[in-house]
Design a protein around this motif. Structure first.
Motif, short mmCIF file in Angstrom:
data_model
loop_
_atom_site.label_atom_id
_atom_site.label_comp_id
_atom_site.label_asym_id
_atom_site.label_seq_id
_atom_site.Cartn_x
_atom_site.Cartn_y
_atom_site.Cartn_z
N THR A 13 17.31 11.08 15.11
CA THR A 13 17.88 11.88 16.18
C THR A 13 17.94 13.33 15.75
O THR A 13 17.60 13.69 14.62
N GLU A 14 18.47 14.13 16.66
CA GLU A 14 18.59 15.57 16.40
C GLU A 14 19.51 15.86 15.22
O GLU A 14 19.41 16.91 14.59
N SER A 273 26.21 -0.54 31.40
CA SER A 273 24.84 -0.45 31.90
C SER A 273 24.49 -1.67 32.76
O SER A 273 24.95 -2.77 32.51
N PRO A 314 17.87 3.09 31.70
CA PRO A 314 16.97 4.23 31.88
C PRO A 314 17.67 5.58 31.91
O PRO A 314 17.02 6.62 31.76
N LEU A 316 19.74 6.61 29.69
CA LEU A 316 20.03 7.04 28.33
C LEU A 316 18.75 7.30 27.57
O LEU A 316 17.81 6.51 27.65
N ASN A 317 18.73 8.39 26.80
CA ASN A 317 17.61 8.62 25.89
C ASN A 317 18.04 8.25 24.47
O ASN A 317 19.18 7.83 24.23
N ALA A 318 17.16 8.41 23.51
CA ALA A 318 17.46 7.98 22.14
C ALA A 318 18.64 8.74 21.57
O ALA A 318 19.45 8.17 20.83
N VAL A 319 18.76 10.02 21.88
CA VAL A 319 19.85 10.82 21.33
C VAL A 319 21.19 10.37 21.91
O VAL A 319 22.17 10.16 21.17
N SER A 320 21.27 10.25 23.23
CA SER A 320 22.54 9.85 23.84
C SER A 320 22.92 8.44 23.43
O SER A 320 24.11 8.14 23.20
N ARG A 321 21.92 7.55 23.30
CA ARG A 321 22.22 6.19 22.88
C ARG A 321 22.79 6.17 21.46
O ARG A 321 23.72 5.44 21.15
N ARG A 322 22.22 6.99 20.59
CA ARG A 322 22.71 7.07 19.21
C ARG A 322 24.14 7.59 19.16
O ARG A 322 24.97 7.10 18.39
#
Length: 351
Positions: A13-14, A273, A314, A316-322
């Motif tokens: 992630t970021e 979700s 859908p 959520l992206n990888a960053v928000s999920r992390r």
């Protein structure tokens, strides 16, 4: 879907964190902020006092350490914050309320001491009297070294935010407490065809959150951090009714409401979700959503199904999920980050 996500665990992630590893308490796993346990001492007390049958009973009454760890491993949960949701309806006197809370908190603290890298503690605080509540808060932090506390949304007809709770709130504020607000059956309602957990639990959490906002307790006790169970109940979706309510003498203006929404965290144990996610992201943001399984109030297969829906969401992206699955919890509970050796570079935000 879970296995597909875990197979992609080389993604970063970021913040430079490796994505979640698979099971077994692997470093980088999920942090579960809504995770119940019923050690034998607690079940025995409830059976003795007629609150549970000697054999069987609801899912939450049938708990074992081995089953809990197996579920955590299967779900990629590195650490679970253990809590015991103890409604006032379980105890008929202040003395019994204090006794059951002590038994539950001591038993959960023993589990944390035995496996500090798998478990944390949210101590249950009885509200039968202000003195009992304050005493158990002090014991929880000073003796049991709790990571936070669990408060039921109501006790009898008294909801969080009631002025009678001022001593308890002041003590929690002095402790920089993180509080999980947990619901139960709505008070003073009769039996209906719809099980309480389907709709009434969400209303119970919403009632408590609304009163905290309208009574001004979020500003009066600014050092308390709040987690609303089950996606925040109905609050994130119907918060604007508090603006509407001003026309009838009850509510707050839009600015106060917007600020209040960003003072709350919510967990994913609704499950969130896929239906609730867009509203939660818009109302409070991904940085205020925390992973919660609601085990063992729900069985392991339900935990995994809800997790699969979260991974496939859908919105959520990888960053928000992390953030949701791990990082937000470590920021909110910095002692956990230190215990797990996680290099969280953000201090807990000050109100």
């Amino acid at each position: 879907m879970v296995s597909e996500f875990l197979s992609d665990r080389g993604v970063t992630t970021e913040d430079g964190d490796a994505a979640l590893g698979q099971g077994g308490g692997a470093a980088g796993g999920r942090i579960d902020v809504h995770h119940h346990a019923m050690p034998p001492q607690v079940r025995a007390w409830l059976v003795e006092h007629g609150q549970l049958p000697p054999v069987g009973g609801p899912p939450f009454a049938n708990w074992s350490l081995d089953a809990a760890l197996d579920t955590m491993d299967r779900a990629g949960i590195e650490l679970a914050l253990l809590s015991a949701a103890i409604p006032a309806e379980f105890t008929s006197t202040p003395e019994l309320a204090a006794e059951l809370a002590r038994i539950a908190n001591d038993a959960l603290a023993d589990l944390v001491r035995a496996q500090p890298n798998r478990f944390g503690l949210l101590a249950s605080i009885p509200r039968a009297t202000p003195e009992i509540a304050v005493a158990e808060i002090r014991r929880a932090y000073d003796v049991l070294h709790a990571d936070g506390v669990l408060l039921m949304a109501h006790d009898g007809l008294t909801y969080l935010g009631d002025p009678v709770l001022a001593p308890m709130m002041a003590e929690l504020n002095a402790r920089d407490a993180v509080v999980l607000v947990h619901p139960y059956n709505l008070p003073a309602t009769g039996s209906v065809a719809i099980p309480p957990f389907v709709a009434d639990f969400l209303a119970d959490t919403t009632r408590a959150a609304v009163q905290l906002v309208v009574r001004g307790d979020l500003d009066r006790y600014p050092r308390i951090q709040w987690i609303l169970a089950h996606g925040g109940g109905y609050l994130p979706f119907q918060a604007a009714r508090l603006n509407l309510g001003q026309a009838f003498g009850y509510g707050v203006d839009p600015g106060v409401l917007r600020a209040a929404l960003h003072r709350f965290h919510v967990d994913t144990a609704a499950p969130m979700s896929p239906y609730s996610t867009p509203s939660l992201l818009a109302a409070i943001g991904a940085e205020h959503i925390l992973y919660g399984s609601d085990y063992n109030a729900v069985p392991a297969d339900t935990v995994l199904a809800a997790q699969g829906a979260l991974l496939a969401d859908p919105a959520l992206n990888a960053v928000s999920r992390r953030r949701i699955e791990r990082r937000n919890a470590l920021v909110l509970f910095p002692d956990l980050a230190r215990r797990l050796g996680d290099p969280v570079r953000h201090l807990r935000a000050q109100p």
